[in-house]
Enzyme design. Structure first.
Site, PDB file in Angstrom:
ATOM      1  N   TYR A  98       3.362   6.504  10.010  1.00  0.00           N
ATOM      2  CA  TYR A  98       2.732   6.154   9.866  1.00  0.00           C
ATOM      3  C   TYR A  98       3.792   4.367   8.942  1.00  0.00           C
ATOM      4  O   TYR A  98       3.581   3.585   9.248  1.00  0.00           O
ATOM      5  CB  TYR A  98       1.590   5.766   8.844  1.00  0.00           C
ATOM      6  CG  TYR A  98       0.813   5.659   8.547  1.00  0.00           C
ATOM      7  CD1 TYR A  98       1.160   4.175   7.788  1.00  0.00           C
ATOM      8  CD2 TYR A  98      -0.713   5.251   9.441  1.00  0.00           C
ATOM      9  CE1 TYR A  98      -0.335   2.655   7.376  1.00  0.00           C
ATOM     10  CE2 TYR A  98      -1.825   3.967   8.745  1.00  0.00           C
ATOM     11  CZ  TYR A  98      -1.595   3.491   7.738  1.00  0.00           C
ATOM     12  OH  TYR A  98      -2.362   2.415   8.077  1.00  0.00           O
ATOM     13  N   LYS A 102       0.557   0.865  14.753  1.00  0.00           N
ATOM     14  CA  LYS A 102       1.738  -0.059  15.656  1.00  0.00           C
ATOM     15  C   LYS A 102       2.388  -0.817  16.891  1.00  0.00           C
ATOM     16  O   LYS A 102       3.791  -1.267  17.114  1.00  0.00           O
ATOM     17  CB  LYS A 102       2.241   1.807  16.901  1.00  0.00           C
ATOM     18  CG  LYS A 102       1.949   2.440  15.667  1.00  0.00           C
ATOM     19  CD  LYS A 102       2.787   2.419  14.664  1.00  0.00           C
ATOM     20  CE  LYS A 102       2.869   3.251  13.421  1.00  0.00           C
ATOM     21  NZ  LYS A 102       4.144   2.958  12.546  1.00  0.00           N
ATOM     22  N   PRO A 134      -5.439   0.652  18.173  1.00  0.00           N
ATOM     23  CA  PRO A 134      -4.598  -0.564  17.117  1.00  0.00           C
ATOM     24  C   PRO A 134      -5.585   0.831  16.271  1.00  0.00           C
ATOM     25  O   PRO A 134      -4.006   0.887  15.250  1.00  0.00           O
ATOM     26  CB  PRO A 134      -5.483  -0.540  17.041  1.00  0.00           C
ATOM     27  CG  PRO A 134      -6.606  -0.289  18.362  1.00  0.00           C
ATOM     28  CD  PRO A 134      -6.016   0.004  19.559  1.00  0.00           C
ATOM     29  N   HIS A 144       0.870  -0.954  -0.124  1.00  0.00           N
ATOM     30  CA  HIS A 144      -0.207  -0.401  -0.001  1.00  0.00           C
ATOM     31  C   HIS A 144       0.688   1.106   0.263  1.00  0.00           C
ATOM     32  O   HIS A 144       1.328   1.080   0.745  1.00  0.00           O
ATOM     33  CB  HIS A 144      -1.089   0.360   1.330  1.00  0.00           C
ATOM     34  CG  HIS A 144      -2.278  -0.770   1.123  1.00  0.00           C
ATOM     35  ND1 HIS A 144      -3.546  -0.502   1.668  1.00  0.00           N
ATOM     36  CD2 HIS A 144      -2.542  -1.773   0.575  1.00  0.00           C
ATOM     37  CE1 HIS A 144      -4.243  -1.320   1.577  1.00  0.00           C
ATOM     38  NE2 HIS A 144      -3.836  -2.061  -0.085  1.00  0.00           N
ATOM     39  N   TYR A 200      -9.279   5.149   7.026  1.00  0.00           N
ATOM     40  CA  TYR A 200      -9.292   5.625   8.898  1.00  0.00           C
ATOM     41  C   TYR A 200     -10.656   6.582   8.668  1.00  0.00           C
ATOM     42  O   TYR A 200     -10.272   8.044   8.082  1.00  0.00           O
ATOM     43  CB  TYR A 200      -8.055   6.224   9.525  1.00  0.00           C
ATOM     44  CG  TYR A 200      -7.073   5.506   9.575  1.00  0.00           C
ATOM     45  CD1 TYR A 200      -6.318   5.642   8.140  1.00  0.00           C
ATOM     46  CD2 TYR A 200      -6.388   5.172  10.508  1.00  0.00           C
ATOM     47  CE1 TYR A 200      -5.439   3.975   8.284  1.00  0.00           C
ATOM     48  CE2 TYR A 200      -5.709   3.649  10.756  1.00  0.00           C
ATOM     49  CZ  TYR A 200      -4.863   3.836   9.986  1.00  0.00           C
ATOM     50  OH  TYR A 200      -4.185   2.599  10.179  1.00  0.00           O
TER      51      TYR A 200
HETATM   52  C1  PHB Z   1      -6.570  -4.088  10.438  1.00  0.00           C
HETATM   53  O1  PHB Z   1      -6.167  -4.531   9.353  1.00  0.00           O
HETATM   54  O2  PHB Z   1      -6.522  -4.920  11.493  1.00  0.00           O
HETATM   55  C2  PHB Z   1      -6.202  -2.603  11.400  1.00  0.00           C
HETATM   56  C3  PHB Z   1      -5.325  -1.788  10.169  1.00  0.00           C
HETATM   57  C4  PHB Z   1      -5.079  -0.556  10.670  1.00  0.00           C
HETATM   58  C5  PHB Z   1      -4.611  -0.322  11.599  1.00  0.00           C
HETATM   59  C6  PHB Z   1      -5.301  -1.252  12.523  1.00  0.00           C
HETATM   60  C7  PHB Z   1      -6.175  -2.337  12.092  1.00  0.00           C
HETATM   61  O3  PHB Z   1      -4.388   0.798  12.181  1.00  0.00           O
END
Ligand code: PHB
Ligand code: APR
Length: 389
Positions: free
Chosen positions: A384, A296, A292, A72, A200
């Site tokens: 990130y 990280k 989450p 990505h 997000y």
């Molecule tokens: C996930 O794919 O479970 C996931 C991805 C990004 C995050 C948290 C969880 O920031």
């Protein structure tokens, strides 16, 4: 029984450390409280920083990841009906890898089997003894029989609820914690992802995240009250709520389906200092927890593992204790930066019960700055994809 390094905890931290130490010719035993199937049943995030990808390659455990993962180049953020991308590749020439961290754990178990390194499952009542001496040892029970392993060092990779951190005396340990007033309700569904990259979402109804494992396996989350129970949420209720938190153009494309996993996770920021006491070293969730937002958790455990692997290799190869003596300070320097990013993105994207109208204006101003300001985007991108080890 004797081993050079006893690793308490057979999650990704312990397994990755065990694999790297094996390649350095250092003998380890992993003591895991649960069964292998239980460990592999845990749902984990799906984003790997390039630092972790490189470690997996160095550990010789990247064949399946290289086949099945995908790159990505950026991620997306939405607020109300706005959606914008932050393109890491364009901004800083880096990217992230999408590959289930549960698959990382599976690959590491397979690698450990292949080299015949010892893992003791269902090891009960693990006790770390004399860690502050030159002759530490570990006691545990297996099938009701008390056992002892004498060793040179102990790696506490037993997660937030393990015994390692608590082995460090209260008079030595300093803990820092922030518990967020909400959780994440997550589902896994065998449906195509709604977008080619993650989204997000900050919405007036709360945070949402659109993620994925592959083109036919999607992972979605909505922020929920801590009082919610999984059984409060039907699949239909989840999909309806998710759609209400996404821009219309995205919600209209959402392919829904039955959940194959559904769970609620609390959000906390936590760090325990120091990460070393005598011959005991803490790695991963045993020492620190992040919310989450930004994935990280494992990616910060990975830098702990890298530093500890290097320190122990330096000790056994050169009888040099510099790495060991600097481990805690070196690891914590990167841990706190990951804590900061995870805390900042959680504050940026979630709705808090006590937020005032002014707070909401500040949140929106910061999101708009991230939308239009390249410097703000570069800061986000650098954190990130993962700060350098
Ligand atoms: C996930 O794919 O479970 C996931 C991805 C990004 C995050 C948290 C969880 O920031
Ligand atoms: N004795 C032996 N094993 C124990 C004990 C104990 N007393 N307590 C816990 N364990 C085991 C758990 O069963 C678990 O398998 O230690 C392991 C710890 O693994 P994780 O909790 O996954 O922690 P870690 O390996 O540090 O993983 C870090 O991975 O996917 C991400 O988000 C996740 O942040 C987490 C990261």
């Amino acid at each position: 029984m004797r081993s050079q390094v006893v690793i308490v905890g057979g999650g990704p931290s312990g397994l990755l450390l065990g694999q790297l130490l094996h390649l350095a010719g250092i003998d380890t035993v992993i003591l895991e409280r649960k069964t292998r199937d239980y460990v592999l049943s845990r749902i984990r995030a799906g984003i790997l920083e390039t630092g972790l990808v490189d470690l997996m390659r160095n550990a010789g455990v990247s064949e399946r990841m290289d086949k099945e993962s995908f790159i990505h180049e950026g991620t997306c953020i939405s607020y109300e009906n706005e959606l914008f991308a932050i393109n890491f590749q364009k901004l800083i020439g880096q990217n992230v890898v999408v590959y289930g961290q549960t698959e990382v754990t599976r690959d590491l178990y397979d690698a450990r089997d292949a080299v015949g390194a010892k893992t003791i499952f269902e090891a009960e009542d693990v006790r770390i003894c004399d860690a502050d001496t030159d002759r530490p040892y570990v006691l545990f029970a297996k099938d009701g029989a008390e056992q002892r392993i004498d060793c040179d060092f102990i790696a506490g990779c037993d997660g937030f609820h393990g015994v390692s951190r608590k082995t460090i005396p209260d008079t030595v340990r300093r803990e820092y914690e922030k518990v967020f007033p909400f959780g994440w309700l997550g589902i896994l569904s065998e449906t195509p992802p709604v977008h080619e990259e993650l989204i997000y979402a900050n919405s007036p109804r709360g945070f949402a995240l659109c993620s994925m494992r592959n083109q036919n396996l999607s992972r979605y989350y909505v922020q929920c009250p801590l009082t919610d129970k999984v059984e409060d949420w039907s699949d239909e209720a989840f999909w309806d709520e998710l759609k209400r938190r996404l821009p219309e153009e995205v919600a209209d494309k959402l392919v829904t389906g039955p959940s194959i996993e559904k769970s609620i996770a609390p959000l906390r920021s936590f760090v325990s200092e120091p990460m070393r006491w005598g011959r005991l070293f803490l790695c991963g969730d045993a020492a620190h927890i992040v919310p989450p937002t930004g994935a990280k958790g494992l990616n910060t455990a990975a830098s702990d593992v890298r530093y500890l692997h290097e320190a122990l290799t330096q000790y056994y190869r050169d009888k040099d204790i510099a790495g060991i003596d600097q481990y805690s300070e070196t690891a914590l320097a990167r841990v706190w930066k990951a804590e900061r990013f995870s805390w900042a993105t959680t504050n940026l994207l979630h709705r808090f019960p006590d937020q005032t109208d002014f707070d909401l204006k500040m949140q929106r101003a910061e999101i708009e700055s991230l939308h239009h300001n390249e410097i703000a985007q570069k800061w986000f991108a650098q954190n990130y994809v993962g700060l350098p080890y």
